[in-house]
Design a protein around this motif. Structure first.
Motif, mmCIF file in Angstrom:
data_model
loop_
_atom_site.group_PDB
_atom_site.id
_atom_site.type_symbol
_atom_site.label_atom_id
_atom_site.label_comp_id
_atom_site.label_asym_id
_atom_site.label_seq_id
_atom_site.Cartn_x
_atom_site.Cartn_y
_atom_site.Cartn_z
ATOM 1 N N THR A 165 16.315 3.357 1.737
ATOM 2 C CA THR A 165 15.832 3.803 2.005
ATOM 3 C C THR A 165 15.427 3.978 3.518
ATOM 4 O OG1 THR A 165 14.398 4.503 -0.090
ATOM 5 C CG2 THR A 165 13.243 4.852 1.673
ATOM 6 N N LEU A 166 14.889 4.813 4.589
ATOM 7 C CA LEU A 166 14.291 3.921 5.638
ATOM 8 C C LEU A 166 12.841 4.267 5.870
ATOM 9 C CD1 LEU A 166 17.480 5.994 7.927
ATOM 10 C CD2 LEU A 166 16.800 3.515 7.095
ATOM 11 N N GLU A 167 12.251 4.255 6.966
ATOM 12 C CA GLU A 167 10.809 4.628 6.941
ATOM 13 C C GLU A 167 10.595 5.421 8.726
ATOM 14 O OE1 GLU A 167 6.888 3.552 4.294
ATOM 15 O OE2 GLU A 167 7.408 2.339 6.295
ATOM 16 N N VAL A 168 10.127 6.327 8.620
ATOM 17 C CA VAL A 168 10.077 6.348 9.994
ATOM 18 C C VAL A 168 8.573 6.547 10.339
ATOM 19 C CG1 VAL A 168 10.848 8.522 11.988
ATOM 20 C CG2 VAL A 168 12.148 7.918 9.829
ATOM 21 N N GLU A 169 8.138 5.635 11.635
ATOM 22 C CA GLU A 169 7.257 5.787 11.622
ATOM 23 C C GLU A 169 6.379 6.639 12.698
ATOM 24 O OE1 GLU A 169 5.368 2.136 13.496
ATOM 25 O OE2 GLU A 169 3.212 2.850 13.677
ATOM 26 N N ILE A 170 5.381 7.589 12.517
ATOM 27 C CA ILE A 170 4.672 8.599 13.812
ATOM 28 C C ILE A 170 4.129 8.459 14.174
ATOM 29 C CG2 ILE A 170 4.256 10.887 14.132
ATOM 30 C CD1 ILE A 170 5.842 12.002 11.138
ATOM 31 N N GLU A 171 4.335 7.577 15.545
ATOM 32 C CA GLU A 171 2.605 6.460 16.277
ATOM 33 C C GLU A 171 2.060 8.248 17.120
ATOM 34 O OE1 GLU A 171 6.530 4.973 18.053
ATOM 35 O OE2 GLU A 171 5.254 3.069 18.778
ATOM 36 N N PRO A 172 0.630 7.722 16.941
ATOM 37 C CA PRO A 172 -0.399 8.762 16.864
ATOM 38 C C PRO A 172 -0.294 8.794 18.866
ATOM 39 C CG PRO A 172 -1.010 6.870 16.093
ATOM 40 C CD PRO A 172 0.340 6.037 15.879
#
Lengths: 173, 281
Positions: free
Chosen positions: B132-139
Motif C-alpha cells: 500500500t502506498l500513500e499519496v499526499e495531495i498537498e494543499p
C-alpha cells in the motif's frame, strides 16, 4: 496474456494501432486505466459495478481500447484496436464489465463486452510474425467461451473512499 | 556531456522538485561526476563502473483530484501490485554482449571473429507482490505536478525497477473556477437586491461560509473581491489567494402586473431567489 499496445503494426483493416497480447509480466506497455464511459465522470476510488460501462485507456499512448466492424488480421474475428487522443475517442470505446456479483472484485474473473457490437474481448492464440513476433492477436468474438475471461494482475489500485466503505457494509447486510 | 546525462536522469526520475532537492540515484554517480572515472572502487560497489544500468520503464498515472482536495489537502491510499525480481535456484545468462575474439591460425596469421559472451548471474524469477502506498495531495497543488514513488514502476531483470509517478489532474468544479491561487464564482441576485442591497453566505470548498453584504446598488457584472478566501499557495500554505464573486442580476421573466407596479414587490424583502414570484404582500 497481457494486452499491450503494439506501436509498429497498423492493422490492415482500419489502419488504427493494434492491440496485442504479450506474456511477459515486465512489459511496461501493458497498463490500461479503467475510466468511466464516454462523456461520463467516474469518481476516483469508486468500485466498478458488474454491468457498468467503462473505457480502458492505454497509459503510455492515451488511446482507448476500441472495436468496430472490421475483421481482425489473423483470425478474421472482430478487430480490437486503440483509438483516440489523450483518452478521448468515441462511443465505440465503451465496454460493459460482465461479471457475477455486484462489483468487479480485484481477484475475480470478468469479461468485457463491447457496448455497441456486443462482442467479447478475447484471445485465442493466433500469433503475429515480424516485427512483433510471438505477440498474440486480441480480438472481439460473439461467442462466449473461456477465451473471454480476464483477470487483473499487476496494477495500481485506488482504495474506495471512506464513505463508500460504509455503504458497502450496509449492502452486504 | 556526462553532467547533462545525469541531470536528465534525475529530471526523468524525480520531476522538477527532484532537480531542486538534488536527489541522487546512487552514491557512485555523484562521485564520478566530480572526480572522473579513475577505476578504483568506493566501498567496493561494482555498480559504479557501469553507468548504464538497465532500468525498467516508468509508469505515469493521472491522479484526478477535486478542488476541495486542493483546498484542504488529502491522503490517497493506493495498492500497488507489481512483479518483483526474486532469487530463484540456479544460474542464468546475463549482460550478454558481442566481443571480438582473435585466434592465431599460423605464424603471423590471425583471425578475428565475433562471439556472444555472457556473464553468469543468480537466477531470478518475477513474483507478484503487493504493498500500500500513500499519496499526499498537498494543499495548493497544481495541475501537472508529480508525486514520484521510486522503484515502484516496471521491474527489469538485469537492473533497477523504474518509478511510479502520479501526475495531478485537477477536475473542473461546478461552482468555483481556479485561476492560479484565486477562485472565481458567479452569484445571481434579484433585481430588488441589486437596487436595495442584500446579505448572503456562500459555502466554500471546506464548508465554511463566506459572508457577503452589500448596501449599495450592485450592477450586473459587478465584482467583489474577498482577500484570503482563495486557494492556499503551494509553496506557502499560509498565503491564500482571493475569491472573486461576479454578480449577475436576474430580471423578472414576465411583465409586471398593475398591482406589482403599485409597489408590492419592491417593499417586500427578498433573497437570492428574487422577485420572480412577485406576489404582493
Amino acid at each position: 496474456v497481457r494486452p499491450g499496445l503494439s506501436a509498429v503494426l497498423p492493422s490492415a483493416g482500419s489502419g488504427q494501432q493494434s492491440v496485442t497480447g504479450v506474456s511477459a509480466a515486465d512489459d511496461g506497455n501493458s497498463y490500461w486505466r479503467v475510466r468511466g464511459r464516454t462523456a461520463a465522470v467516474c469518481e476516483r476510488g469508486r468500485p466498478v459495478r458488474c454491468g457498468q460501462q467503462i473505457r480502458l485507456t492505454h497509459l503510455g499512448t492515451g488511446r482507448n481500447l476500441h472495436s468496430h466492424r472490421f475483421a481482425s488480421p489473423l483470425s478474421g474475428n472482430q478487430e480490437v484496436s486503440a483509438f483516440g487522443e489523450a483518452g478521448e475517442g468515441d462511443y465505440l470505446d465503451d465496454w460493459t464489465v460482465v461479471c457475477s456479483g455486484t462489483y468487479w472484485a480485484r481477484d475475480g474473473e470478468v469479461r468485457f463486452q463491447h457496448a455497441s457490437t456486443e462482442v467479447f474481448l478475447s484471445v485465442t492464440g493466433e500469433q503475429y510474425g515480424r516485427p512483433i513476433h510471438g505477440q498474440k492477436e486480441v480480438h472481439g468474438m460473439a461467442a462466449s467461451s473461456q477465451n473471454n475471461y480476464w483477470k487483473v494482475m499487476e496494477g495500481i489500485f485506488m482504495q474506495p473512499s471512506e464513505v463508500f466503505k460504509a455503504e458497502q457494509y450496509h449492502a452486504e447486510l | 556531456v556526462l553532467s547533462d546525462e545525469e541531470k536528465r536522469k534525475q529530471y526523468d526520475a524525480y520531476g522538477e522538485e527532484g532537480l531542486k532537492d538534488g536527489h541522487q540515484s546512487s552514491h557512485g554517480d555523484i562521485f564520478s561526476h566530480f572526480f572522473g572515472d579513475f577505476g578504483f572502487m568506493f566501498g567496493g560497489n561494482p555498480r559504479q563502473q557501469d553507468r548504464n544500468i538497465p532500468r525498467g520503464s516508468d509508469i505515469i498515472v493521472d491522479l484526478e483530484v477535486t478542488l476541495e482536495e486542493v483546498y484542504s489537502g488529502n491522503f490517497v491510499e493506493v495498492v500497488r501490485n507489481k512483479p518483483v525480481a526474486r532469487q530463484a535456484p540456479g544460474k542464468r545468462k546475463c549482460n550478454c554482449r558481442q566481443e571480438m575474439r582473435t585466434t592465431q591460425l599460423g605464424p603471423g596469421r590471425f583471425q578475428m571473429t565475433q562471439e556472444v559472451v555472457c556473464d553468469e548471474c543468480p537466477n531470478v524469477k518475477l513474483v507478484n507482490e503487493e504493498r500500500t502506498l500513500e499519496v499526499e495531495i498537498e494543499p495548493g497543488v497544481r495541475d501537472g505536478m508529480e508525486y514520484p514513488f521510486i522503484g515502484e514502476g516496471e521491474p527489469h531483470v538485469d537492473g533497477e525497477p523504474g518509478d511510479l509517478r502520479f501526475r495531478i489532474k485537477v477536475l473542473k468544479h461546478p461552482v468555483f473556477e481556479r485561476r492560479g491561487d484565486d477562485l472565481y464564482t458567479n452569484v445571481t441576485i434579484s433585481l430588488v437586491e441589486a437596487l436595495t442591497g442584500f446579505e448572503m453566505d456562500i459555502a466554500h470548498l471546506d464548508g465554511h461560509k463566506v459572508h457577503v453584504a452589500r448596501d449599495k446598488i450592485t450592477k450586473p457584472g459587478a465584482k467583489l473581491w474577498k482577500k484570503g478566501e482563495g486557494l492556499p499557495n503551494f509553496d506557502n500554505n499560509n498565503i491564500k489567494g482571493s475569491l472573486i464573486i461576479t454578480f449577475d442580476v436576474e430580471f423578472p421573466k414576465e411583465q409586471l402586473t398593475n398591482d406589482q407596479r403599485e409597489g408590492g414587490c419592491l417593499k417586500a424583502p427578498s433573497r437570492q431567489r428574487g422577485c420572480t414570484d412577485l406576489s404582493p404582500e
